[in-house]
Design a protein around this motif. Structure first.
Motif, mmCIF file in Angstrom:
data_model
loop_
_atom_site.group_PDB
_atom_site.id
_atom_site.type_symbol
_atom_site.label_atom_id
_atom_site.label_comp_id
_atom_site.label_asym_id
_atom_site.label_seq_id
_atom_site.Cartn_x
_atom_site.Cartn_y
_atom_site.Cartn_z
ATOM 1 N N GLY A 106 0.820 -1.207 0.000
ATOM 2 C CA GLY A 106 0.000 0.000 0.000
ATOM 3 C C GLY A 106 0.847 1.247 0.000
ATOM 4 O O GLY A 106 2.053 1.212 0.229
ATOM 5 N N ALA A 107 0.175 2.349 -0.270
ATOM 6 C CA ALA A 107 0.871 3.626 -0.352
ATOM 7 C C ALA A 107 1.436 4.046 1.002
ATOM 8 O O ALA A 107 2.529 4.583 1.092
ATOM 9 C CB ALA A 107 -0.073 4.695 -0.889
ATOM 10 N N ASP A 108 0.657 3.809 2.059
ATOM 11 C CA ASP A 108 1.092 4.179 3.405
ATOM 12 C C ASP A 108 1.837 2.979 3.994
ATOM 13 O O ASP A 108 1.241 2.065 4.530
ATOM 14 C CB ASP A 108 -0.119 4.545 4.269
ATOM 15 N N ARG A 109 3.145 2.974 3.873
ATOM 16 C CA ARG A 109 3.939 1.829 4.297
ATOM 17 C C ARG A 109 4.607 2.051 5.654
ATOM 18 O O ARG A 109 5.527 1.327 6.008
ATOM 19 C CB ARG A 109 4.958 1.492 3.230
ATOM 20 N N ALA A 110 4.168 3.038 6.395
ATOM 21 C CA ALA A 110 4.747 3.291 7.705
ATOM 22 C C ALA A 110 4.303 2.203 8.691
ATOM 23 O O ALA A 110 3.177 1.707 8.607
ATOM 24 C CB ALA A 110 4.302 4.660 8.210
ATOM 25 N N PRO A 111 5.179 1.813 9.614
ATOM 26 C CA PRO A 111 4.769 0.850 10.643
ATOM 27 C C PRO A 111 3.607 1.419 11.457
ATOM 28 O O PRO A 111 3.496 2.633 11.639
ATOM 29 C CB PRO A 111 6.016 0.710 11.517
ATOM 30 N N PHE A 112 2.744 0.538 11.934
ATOM 31 C CA PHE A 112 1.632 0.975 12.771
ATOM 32 C C PHE A 112 1.213 -0.152 13.704
ATOM 33 O O PHE A 112 1.578 -1.302 13.513
ATOM 34 C CB PHE A 112 0.443 1.451 11.923
ATOM 35 N N THR A 113 0.464 0.215 14.732
ATOM 36 C CA THR A 113 -0.041 -0.741 15.711
ATOM 37 C C THR A 113 -1.557 -0.751 15.628
ATOM 38 O O THR A 113 -2.184 0.297 15.468
ATOM 39 C CB THR A 113 0.405 -0.334 17.132
ATOM 40 N N TYR A 114 -2.132 -1.932 15.750
ATOM 41 C CA TYR A 114 -3.593 -2.077 15.732
ATOM 42 C C TYR A 114 -3.968 -3.013 16.871
ATOM 43 O O TYR A 114 -3.297 -4.017 17.097
ATOM 44 C CB TYR A 114 -4.065 -2.658 14.394
ATOM 45 N N THR A 115 -5.049 -2.678 17.596
ATOM 46 C CA THR A 115 -5.521 -3.522 18.680
ATOM 47 C C THR A 115 -6.824 -4.193 18.278
ATOM 48 O O THR A 115 -7.817 -3.525 17.997
ATOM 49 C CB THR A 115 -5.731 -2.712 19.976
ATOM 50 N N PHE A 116 -6.795 -5.519 18.233
ATOM 51 C CA PHE A 116 -7.981 -6.329 17.952
ATOM 52 C C PHE A 116 -8.657 -6.644 19.274
ATOM 53 O O PHE A 116 -8.010 -7.120 20.203
ATOM 54 C CB PHE A 116 -7.593 -7.647 17.280
ATOM 55 N N ALA A 117 -9.958 -6.405 19.360
ATOM 56 C CA ALA A 117 -10.719 -6.757 20.554
ATOM 57 C C ALA A 117 -11.298 -8.148 20.371
ATOM 58 O O ALA A 117 -11.707 -8.517 19.268
ATOM 59 C CB ALA A 117 -11.836 -5.749 20.792
ATOM 60 N N THR A 118 -11.339 -8.932 21.442
ATOM 61 C CA THR A 118 -11.902 -10.270 21.346
ATOM 62 C C THR A 118 -13.420 -10.253 21.479
ATOM 63 O O THR A 118 -14.066 -11.260 21.213
ATOM 64 C CB THR A 118 -11.296 -11.209 22.405
ATOM 65 N N ALA A 119 -13.998 -9.131 21.862
ATOM 66 C CA ALA A 119 -15.451 -9.028 21.997
ATOM 67 C C ALA A 119 -16.126 -9.170 20.634
ATOM 68 O O ALA A 119 -15.535 -8.889 19.592
ATOM 69 C CB ALA A 119 -15.819 -7.681 22.628
#
Length: 155
Positions: A106-119
């Protein structure tokens, strides 16, 4: 999937992923899917029925979540965020995944963090032909199958 092994079936890939997981340090958390509908349909879901994770493991995203987080993105578990109610009971677990620029297109190749909720959420629901599997949209990413690779390309 970058750098992983490809096995002829997802069950063989899952066995390999389990062997890799067993060699890594730390404590597992286990997440069991909730299925609704015909078992023959839910058993074919791209989402695993059971998922064991621990901090540091490599994971593959199984759904398009937002503009940056797309199917096939590879990251690693950075932390577990245990969310508790007023009585101190765990009501949800946030699975914090760190995605790097080198494993994601993708165009935005910067590292990032994502939080998945188990709910329960739309993000965690995989629907097909009237059946549903509820599971966070992750799978261990040390090995995969040709069918999983096709699913990644399709999206």
């Amino acid at each position: 999937m970058d750098g992983g092994r490809v096995f002829s079936s997802q069950s063989a890939a899952d066995r390999y992923n389990g062997r890799v997981l067993a060699t890594l340090p730390g404590k597992n958390i286990s997440l069991d899917a909730t299925d609704r509908g015909a078992a023959e349909i839910t058993s074919q879901s791209v989402a695993p029925a059971g998922l064991k994770l621990r901090v540091g493991v490599r994971v593959l995203c199984l759904k398009n979540v937002d503009a940056r987080l797309r199917i096939g993105a590879v990251g690693h578990i950075g932390a577990f965020d245990y969310r508790r109610n007023a009585a101190g009971q765990i009501v949800d677990v946030g699975i914090v995944v760190e995605f790097s620029a080198t494993h994601n297109a993708g165009a935005d190749r910067a590292p990032f963090t994502y939080t998945f909720a188990t709910a329960l959420s739309d993000q965690n629901t995989f629907s097909e032909r009237g059946a549903e599997r509820v599971q966070i949209p992750l799978r261990l990413a040390y090995a995969t199958s040709p069918a999983q690779l096709q699913a990644e390309v399709r999206w």
